[in-house]
Scaffold this motif. Structure first.
Motif, PDB file in Angstrom:
ATOM      1  N   ALA A   1      13.705 -23.320  19.024  1.00  0.00           N
ATOM      2  CA  ALA A   1      14.770 -22.860  19.913  1.00  0.00           C
ATOM      3  C   ALA A   1      14.184 -22.541  21.289  1.00  0.00           C
ATOM      4  N   ASP A   2      14.855 -22.982  22.342  1.00  0.00           N
ATOM      5  CA  ASP A   2      14.335 -22.821  23.701  1.00  0.00           C
ATOM      6  C   ASP A   2      14.169 -21.351  24.076  1.00  0.00           C
ATOM      7  N   GLU A   3      15.088 -20.526  23.648  1.00  0.00           N
ATOM      8  CA  GLU A   3      15.056 -19.118  24.028  1.00  0.00           C
ATOM      9  C   GLU A   3      14.788 -18.241  22.812  1.00  0.00           C
ATOM     10  N   HIS A   4      13.696 -17.495  22.852  1.00  0.00           N
ATOM     11  CA  HIS A   4      13.340 -16.528  21.813  1.00  0.00           C
ATOM     12  C   HIS A   4      13.029 -17.167  20.467  1.00  0.00           C
ATOM     13  N   GLY A   5      12.648 -18.446  20.459  1.00  0.00           N
ATOM     14  CA  GLY A   5      12.348 -19.099  19.189  1.00  0.00           C
ATOM     15  C   GLY A   5      11.184 -18.473  18.456  1.00  0.00           C
ATOM     16  N   LEU A   6      10.122 -18.134  19.195  1.00  0.00           N
ATOM     17  CA  LEU A   6       8.964 -17.517  18.559  1.00  0.00           C
ATOM     18  C   LEU A   6       9.312 -16.132  18.028  1.00  0.00           C
ATOM     19  N   LEU A   7      10.026 -15.345  18.835  1.00  0.00           N
ATOM     20  CA  LEU A   7      10.405 -14.002  18.400  1.00  0.00           C
ATOM     21  C   LEU A   7      11.276 -14.068  17.151  1.00  0.00           C
ATOM     22  N   ALA A   8      12.252 -14.959  17.148  1.00  0.00           N
ATOM     23  CA  ALA A   8      13.140 -15.088  15.989  1.00  0.00           C
ATOM     24  C   ALA A   8      12.356 -15.468  14.743  1.00  0.00           C
ATOM     25  N   THR A   9      11.389 -16.374  14.902  1.00  0.00           N
ATOM     26  CA  THR A   9      10.569 -16.798  13.768  1.00  0.00           C
ATOM     27  C   THR A   9       9.736 -15.637  13.240  1.00  0.00           C
ATOM     28  N   ILE A  10       9.139 -14.872  14.163  1.00  0.00           N
ATOM     29  CA  ILE A  10       8.307 -13.735  13.760  1.00  0.00           C
ATOM     30  C   ILE A  10       9.147 -12.678  13.053  1.00  0.00           C
ATOM     31  N   VAL A  11      10.326 -12.386  13.584  1.00  0.00           N
ATOM     32  CA  VAL A  11      11.212 -11.403  12.954  1.00  0.00           C
ATOM     33  C   VAL A  11      11.561 -11.833  11.533  1.00  0.00           C
TER      34      VAL A  11
ATOM     35  N   PHE B   1       9.986 -13.987   9.470  1.00  0.00           N
ATOM     36  CA  PHE B   1       8.843 -13.956   8.566  1.00  0.00           C
ATOM     37  C   PHE B   1       8.417 -12.528   8.246  1.00  0.00           C
ATOM     38  N   CYS B   2       8.416 -11.660   9.246  1.00  0.00           N
ATOM     39  CA  CYS B   2       8.012 -10.275   9.008  1.00  0.00           C
ATOM     40  C   CYS B   2       8.972  -9.576   8.050  1.00  0.00           C
ATOM     41  N   ALA B   3      10.255  -9.873   8.160  1.00  0.00           N
ATOM     42  CA  ALA B   3      11.230  -9.287   7.237  1.00  0.00           C
ATOM     43  C   ALA B   3      11.003  -9.800   5.818  1.00  0.00           C
ATOM     44  N   ILE B   4      10.728 -11.102   5.692  1.00  0.00           N
ATOM     45  CA  ILE B   4      10.477 -11.679   4.365  1.00  0.00           C
ATOM     46  C   ILE B   4       9.211 -11.098   3.758  1.00  0.00           C
ATOM     47  N   TRP B   5       8.131 -11.093   4.541  1.00  0.00           N
ATOM     48  CA  TRP B   5       6.848 -10.609   4.015  1.00  0.00           C
ATOM     49  C   TRP B   5       6.882  -9.120   3.711  1.00  0.00           C
ATOM     50  N   SER B   6       7.571  -8.352   4.544  1.00  0.00           N
ATOM     51  CA  SER B   6       7.656  -6.918   4.278  1.00  0.00           C
ATOM     52  C   SER B   6       8.460  -6.649   3.008  1.00  0.00           C
ATOM     53  N   SER B   7       9.435  -7.487   2.726  1.00  0.00           N
ATOM     54  CA  SER B   7      10.177  -7.354   1.475  1.00  0.00           C
ATOM     55  C   SER B   7       9.253  -7.588   0.282  1.00  0.00           C
ATOM     56  N   ASP B   8       8.398  -8.616   0.385  1.00  0.00           N
ATOM     57  CA  ASP B   8       7.437  -8.889  -0.692  1.00  0.00           C
ATOM     58  C   ASP B   8       6.481  -7.708  -0.880  1.00  0.00           C
ATOM     59  N   ILE B   9       5.974  -7.185   0.245  1.00  0.00           N
ATOM     60  CA  ILE B   9       5.024  -6.076   0.190  1.00  0.00           C
ATOM     61  C   ILE B   9       5.683  -4.823  -0.377  1.00  0.00           C
ATOM     62  N   GLY B  10       6.878  -4.520   0.129  1.00  0.00           N
ATOM     63  CA  GLY B  10       7.594  -3.346  -0.343  1.00  0.00           C
ATOM     64  C   GLY B  10       7.914  -3.431  -1.825  1.00  0.00           C
ATOM     65  N   ALA B  11       8.354  -4.621  -2.272  1.00  0.00           N
ATOM     66  CA  ALA B  11       8.696  -4.802  -3.680  1.00  0.00           C
ATOM     67  C   ALA B  11       7.460  -4.603  -4.559  1.00  0.00           C
ATOM     68  N   TYR B  12       6.317  -5.103  -4.097  1.00  0.00           N
ATOM     69  CA  TYR B  12       5.091  -4.990  -4.891  1.00  0.00           C
ATOM     70  C   TYR B  12       4.644  -3.530  -5.020  1.00  0.00           C
ATOM     71  N   PHE B  13       4.524  -2.845  -3.891  1.00  0.00           N
ATOM     72  CA  PHE B  13       3.973  -1.492  -3.918  1.00  0.00           C
ATOM     73  C   PHE B  13       4.965  -0.466  -4.488  1.00  0.00           C
ATOM     74  N   PHE B  14       6.251  -0.614  -4.157  1.00  0.00           N
ATOM     75  CA  PHE B  14       7.242   0.284  -4.747  1.00  0.00           C
ATOM     76  C   PHE B  14       7.327   0.058  -6.254  1.00  0.00           C
ATOM     77  N   GLY B  15       7.230  -1.216  -6.642  1.00  0.00           N
ATOM     78  CA  GLY B  15       7.261  -1.512  -8.074  1.00  0.00           C
ATOM     79  C   GLY B  15       6.079  -0.923  -8.808  1.00  0.00           C
ATOM     80  N   LYS B  16       4.889  -1.026  -8.191  1.00  0.00           N
ATOM     81  CA  LYS B  16       3.686  -0.453  -8.805  1.00  0.00           C
ATOM     82  C   LYS B  16       3.795   1.066  -8.920  1.00  0.00           C
TER      83      LYS B  16
END
Length: 264
Positions: free
Chosen positions: A128-138, A140-155
Motif C-alpha cells: 500500500a502506498d500510504e502506511h503500508g509498512l506501519l499497517a503490516t507491522i501492526v 504482525f505485532c497483534a498476531i504475534w502478541s496473541s501467540d505470546i500472550g496465549a502461551y504465557f497466560f496458558g502456562k
C-alpha cells in the motif's frame, strides 16, 4: 528448545528485515513461502507435487499472488481466476479417467485459495502506498502478541481446556490472555500514531487478529490431526513447516483487508 530459539531468531530476523525493505524482496519471500506452503498442503493430502493436478493448483496459487497491475498485465477478476482454476482441476479428473478423483480436485482448489489468498493479502497490505509498512507491522505485532500472550497466560493460569479434541494443550485462560495482549499492543500503536490509527480501529484490529489468528491455528491443528501428522513440513527445525508458522497470518490478513481496519 535451544534449536527452536536459534531457528526462530534467525528466521524471524530475516523475515523482519525483508518486511522493512518491502518491494520485490518482500514479495519474493511471500511467493516462496506460498509455493513451499502449497507443496506442504499437497503432501499432507498424500499427493505428489509433480502430478498435473498439483501443478494446476500451483499455477492457481501463482495466479492469485501475481501483481497484475504492477506488471501492467491488466487485472483479471478473482472470480475469473477461481473459475479457471476450478475448470483446470475438473478437466484433470476427465483426462486421468478419474484417477484424480473429484474430492482430490476439490482439496487442491481449497488449498490454492487458503494459501494463495492468504499470502497475497500480506503483499497487498505491505505494498500500500500510504502506511503500508506501519499497517503490516501492526498486523504482525497483534498476531504475534496473541501467540505470546496465549502461551504465557496458558502456562501461568491455564486450567480449562479450550478445544482438547483439536489441540489438547490450548486453554481458555491462554486464549483470553492472547486476546488481551493483542488488544493492548494494537491500542499502543494507536497511542503512538494517533493521527494514523483510530483507537476504535485499533481495538477491532487487536480483537480480530487474536480471535481469527487463534482460529487459524486451530484450523491447521484440526487438519493435521485428520491427516495424522505432527507438522506440515520440516523447513524450520523445531518449528515445523510454512503452514505451521503462517497458519494465523493467512487467515488474519485477508480478514483485515475485508474489514478495512488497517491504516491505508
Amino acid at each position: 528448545m535451544k534449536q527452536r530459539i536459534i531457528t526462530g531468531v534467525i528466521a524471524g530476523s530475516f523475515f523482519i528485515v525483508l518486511t522493512i525493505i518491502g518491494g520485490w524482496f518482500f514479495y519474493g519471500l511471500l511467493l516462496l513461502l506460498a509455493i513451499i506452503g502449497y507443496g506442504e498442503y499437497v503432501r499432507m493430502n498424500g499427493m505428489n507435487w509433480t502430478h498435473p493436478a498439483s501443478l494446476v493448483g500451483f499455477a492457481g496459487v501463482l495466479a492469485l499472488m501475481l501483481p497484475w497491475q504492477e506488471w501492467s498485465l491488466g487485472e483479471p477478476s478473482f472470480q475469473f481466476i477461481l473459475w479457471l482454476l476450478m475448470f483446470g482441476l475438473l478437466s484433470i479428473t476427465v483426462f486421468t479417467k478419474n484417477q484424480v478423483k473429484l474430492d482430490e480436485a476439490a482439496l487442491l482448489l481449497l488449498g490454492a485459495l487458503y494459501v494463495g489468498v492468504g499470502f497475497q493479502a500480506m503483499h497487498e497490505v505491505r505494498s500500500a502506498d500510504e502506511h503500508g509498512l506501519l499497517a503490516t507491522i501492526v498486523a504482525f505485532c497483534a498476531i504475534w502478541s496473541s501467540d505470546i500472550g496465549a502461551y504465557f497466560f496458558g502456562k501461568a493460569f491455564g486450567k480449562h481446556k479450550l478445544w482438547p479434541a483439536i489441540s489438547p494443550n490450548k486453554t481458555i485462560e491462554g486464549s483470553v490472555g492472547g486476546v488481551l495482549l493483542a488488544l493492548a499492543v494494537a491500542l499502543l500503536f494507536a497511542a503512538i500514531y494517533p493521527d494514523t490509527i483510530a483507537f476504535a480501529d485499533a481495538f477491532w484490529i487487536g480483537i480480530l487478529a487474536a480471535v481469527a489468528g487463534q482460529l487459524g491455528d486451530l484450523i491447521q491443528s484440526a487438519y493435521k490431526r485428520v491427516r495424522g501428522i505432527k507438522d506440515s513440513g520440516s523447513l524450520l527445525p523445531g518449528h515445523g513447516g510454512v503452514l505451521d508458522r503462517c497458519d494465523s497470518w493467512i487467515i488474519v490478513f485477508p480478514l483485515l483487508l475485508m474489514t478495512g481496519l488497517l491504516p491505508f
